[in-house]
Design a protein around this motif. Structure first.
Motif, PDB file in Angstrom:
ATOM      1  N   MET A 291      27.213  30.217  52.105  1.00 16.30           N
ATOM      2  CA  MET A 291      26.326  29.434  52.941  1.00 16.30           C
ATOM      3  C   MET A 291      26.253  27.982  52.466  1.00 16.30           C
ATOM      4  N   LYS A 292      26.275  27.804  51.137  1.00 14.41           N
ATOM      5  CA  LYS A 292      26.200  26.460  50.569  1.00 14.41           C
ATOM      6  C   LYS A 292      27.408  25.612  50.992  1.00 14.41           C
ATOM      7  N   VAL A 293      28.584  26.226  51.071  1.00 16.75           N
ATOM      8  CA  VAL A 293      29.797  25.509  51.463  1.00 16.75           C
ATOM      9  C   VAL A 293      29.685  25.021  52.909  1.00 16.75           C
ATOM     10  N   ILE A 294      29.166  25.854  53.777  1.00 14.86           N
ATOM     11  CA  ILE A 294      29.006  25.472  55.190  1.00 14.86           C
ATOM     12  C   ILE A 294      28.041  24.305  55.318  1.00 14.86           C
ATOM     13  N   ILE A 295      26.955  24.352  54.578  1.00 17.61           N
ATOM     14  CA  ILE A 295      25.982  23.255  54.623  1.00 17.61           C
ATOM     15  C   ILE A 295      26.615  21.962  54.112  1.00 17.61           C
ATOM     16  N   LYS A 296      27.398  22.047  53.047  1.00 19.52           N
ATOM     17  CA  LYS A 296      28.053  20.839  52.510  1.00 19.52           C
ATOM     18  C   LYS A 296      29.060  20.266  53.511  1.00 19.52           C
ATOM     19  N   ILE A 297      29.785  21.143  54.215  1.00 20.74           N
ATOM     20  CA  ILE A 297      30.727  20.660  55.236  1.00 20.74           C
ATOM     21  C   ILE A 297      29.965  19.963  56.355  1.00 20.74           C
ATOM     22  N   LEU A 298      28.836  20.522  56.764  1.00 25.82           N
ATOM     23  CA  LEU A 298      28.022  19.894  57.809  1.00 25.82           C
ATOM     24  C   LEU A 298      27.473  18.543  57.344  1.00 25.82           C
ATOM     25  N   ILE A 299      27.084  18.462  56.081  1.00 30.27           N
ATOM     26  CA  ILE A 299      26.574  17.204  55.531  1.00 30.27           C
ATOM     27  C   ILE A 299      27.676  16.144  55.518  1.00 30.27           C
ATOM     28  N   VAL A 300      28.866  16.512  55.064  1.00 32.00           N
ATOM     29  CA  VAL A 300      29.975  15.561  55.036  1.00 32.00           C
ATOM     30  C   VAL A 300      30.369  15.156  56.453  1.00 32.00           C
ATOM     31  N   ALA A 301      30.327  16.094  57.392  1.00 33.83           N
ATOM     32  CA  ALA A 301      30.632  15.768  58.790  1.00 33.83           C
ATOM     33  C   ALA A 301      29.627  14.748  59.331  1.00 33.83           C
ATOM     34  N   ALA A 302      28.354  14.915  58.998  1.00 37.99           N
ATOM     35  CA  ALA A 302      27.337  13.951  59.428  1.00 37.99           C
ATOM     36  C   ALA A 302      27.582  12.589  58.788  1.00 37.99           C
ATOM     37  N   ALA A 303      27.958  12.573  57.512  1.00 39.56           N
ATOM     38  CA  ALA A 303      28.247  11.315  56.826  1.00 39.56           C
ATOM     39  C   ALA A 303      29.494  10.647  57.408  1.00 39.56           C
ATOM     40  N   LEU A 304      30.496  11.446  57.758  1.00 40.88           N
ATOM     41  CA  LEU A 304      31.691  10.902  58.408  1.00 40.88           C
ATOM     42  C   LEU A 304      31.338  10.295  59.759  1.00 40.88           C
ATOM     43  N   TRP A 305      30.488  10.970  60.513  1.00 40.13           N
ATOM     44  CA  TRP A 305      30.055  10.438  61.810  1.00 40.13           C
ATOM     45  C   TRP A 305      29.380   9.077  61.619  1.00 40.13           C
ATOM     46  N   ALA A 306      28.480   8.998  60.629  1.00 41.88           N
ATOM     47  CA  ALA A 306      27.803   7.726  60.363  1.00 41.88           C
ATOM     48  C   ALA A 306      28.806   6.642  59.983  1.00 41.88           C
ATOM     49  N   SER A 307      29.821   7.009  59.211  1.00 37.56           N
ATOM     50  CA  SER A 307      30.814   6.007  58.811  1.00 37.56           C
ATOM     51  C   SER A 307      31.624   5.513  60.009  1.00 37.56           C
ATOM     52  N   THR A 308      31.863   6.384  61.002  1.00 44.16           N
ATOM     53  CA  THR A 308      32.584   5.919  62.191  1.00 44.16           C
ATOM     54  C   THR A 308      31.736   4.945  63.002  1.00 44.16           C
ATOM     55  N   LYS A 309      30.428   5.058  62.900  1.00 34.68           N
ATOM     56  CA  LYS A 309      29.533   4.159  63.643  1.00 34.68           C
ATOM     57  C   LYS A 309      29.262   2.854  62.902  1.00 34.68           C
ATOM     58  N   LEU A 310      29.300   2.895  61.567  1.00 40.16           N
ATOM     59  CA  LEU A 310      28.873   1.736  60.783  1.00 40.16           C
ATOM     60  C   LEU A 310      30.000   0.932  60.141  1.00 40.16           C
ATOM     61  N   VAL A 311      31.173   1.530  59.995  1.00 45.46           N
ATOM     62  CA  VAL A 311      32.272   0.846  59.297  1.00 45.46           C
ATOM     63  C   VAL A 311      33.393   0.546  60.295  1.00 45.46           C
ATOM     64  N   ASP A 312      33.702  -0.739  60.429  1.00 46.37           N
ATOM     65  CA  ASP A 312      34.857  -1.117  61.244  1.00 46.37           C
ATOM     66  C   ASP A 312      36.118  -0.637  60.540  1.00 46.37           C
ATOM     67  N   GLY A 313      36.980   0.029  61.293  1.00 45.21           N
ATOM     68  CA  GLY A 313      38.221   0.517  60.715  1.00 45.21           C
ATOM     69  C   GLY A 313      38.248   2.020  60.516  1.00 45.21           C
ATOM     70  N   ILE A 314      37.104   2.673  60.665  1.00 46.74           N
ATOM     71  CA  ILE A 314      37.072   4.134  60.662  1.00 46.74           C
ATOM     72  C   ILE A 314      36.742   4.543  62.091  1.00 46.74           C
ATOM     73  N   VAL A 315      37.705   5.196  62.725  1.00 46.15           N
ATOM     74  CA  VAL A 315      37.617   5.409  64.166  1.00 46.15           C
ATOM     75  C   VAL A 315      37.757   6.893  64.489  1.00 46.15           C
ATOM     76  N   LEU A 316      36.893   7.342  65.374  1.00 42.91           N
ATOM     77  CA  LEU A 316      36.957   8.683  65.937  1.00 42.91           C
ATOM     78  C   LEU A 316      37.196   8.506  67.435  1.00 42.91           C
ATOM     79  N   THR A 317      38.357   8.944  67.924  1.00 41.70           N
ATOM     80  CA  THR A 317      38.742   8.653  69.305  1.00 41.70           C
ATOM     81  C   THR A 317      38.667   9.859  70.224  1.00 41.70           C
TER      82      THR A 317
END
Length: 124
Positions: free
Chosen positions: A1-27
């Motif tokens: 369960m801990k691994v799934i939560i960590k993956i969800l946390i990293v996914a949320a952080a990746l989403w934030a990076s696509t919104k806040l950092v120019d050059g990281i793009v989710l298309t």
């Protein structure tokens, strides 16, 4: 369960990076494709960090000591670049454009992940 939560946390952080950092793009064009892509990229990022980061720490331990740990920022950026490359090889619509985008993205992902892990008490 801990691994799934960590993956969800990293996914949320990746989403934030696509919104806040120019050059990281989710298309991905739909929300469900974006979520799926972020989860897949988070899994790739976790695998890259689990496999390659310990090797780099062992080999480059002198750089960590000489730079008082600041070399970790460069390593994290390189690992995010590697994750972006691996995502492109798997035809995922996620792209990291250059070292500076990877640097700021890795820094942001690290901070957001740390805060979310504290809030959700993942390591308790």
């Amino acid at each position: 369960m801990k691994v799934i939560i960590k993956i969800l946390i990293v996914a949320a952080a990746l989403w934030a990076s696509t919104k806040l950092v120019d050059g990281i793009v989710l298309t991905a064009d739909t929300t469900s494709k974006q979520i799926g892509t972020l989860l897949a990229v988070a899994l790739i990022f976790g695998l890259v960090n689990a496999v390659i980061k310990p090797i780099i720490k062992f080999v480059g331990c002198a750089f960590y000591v000489l730079t008082f740990g600041l070399f970790a920022l460069v390593v994290n950026a390189a690992l995010l670049l590697l994750t972006g490359w691996a995502s492109e090889q798997l035809d995922l619509p996620f792209h990291v454009d250059g070292f500076m985008a990877a640097f700021w993205g890795a820094l942001l992902i690290g901070v957001i992940s740390w805060i979310l892990e504290l809030i959700l008490r993942v390591n308790d």
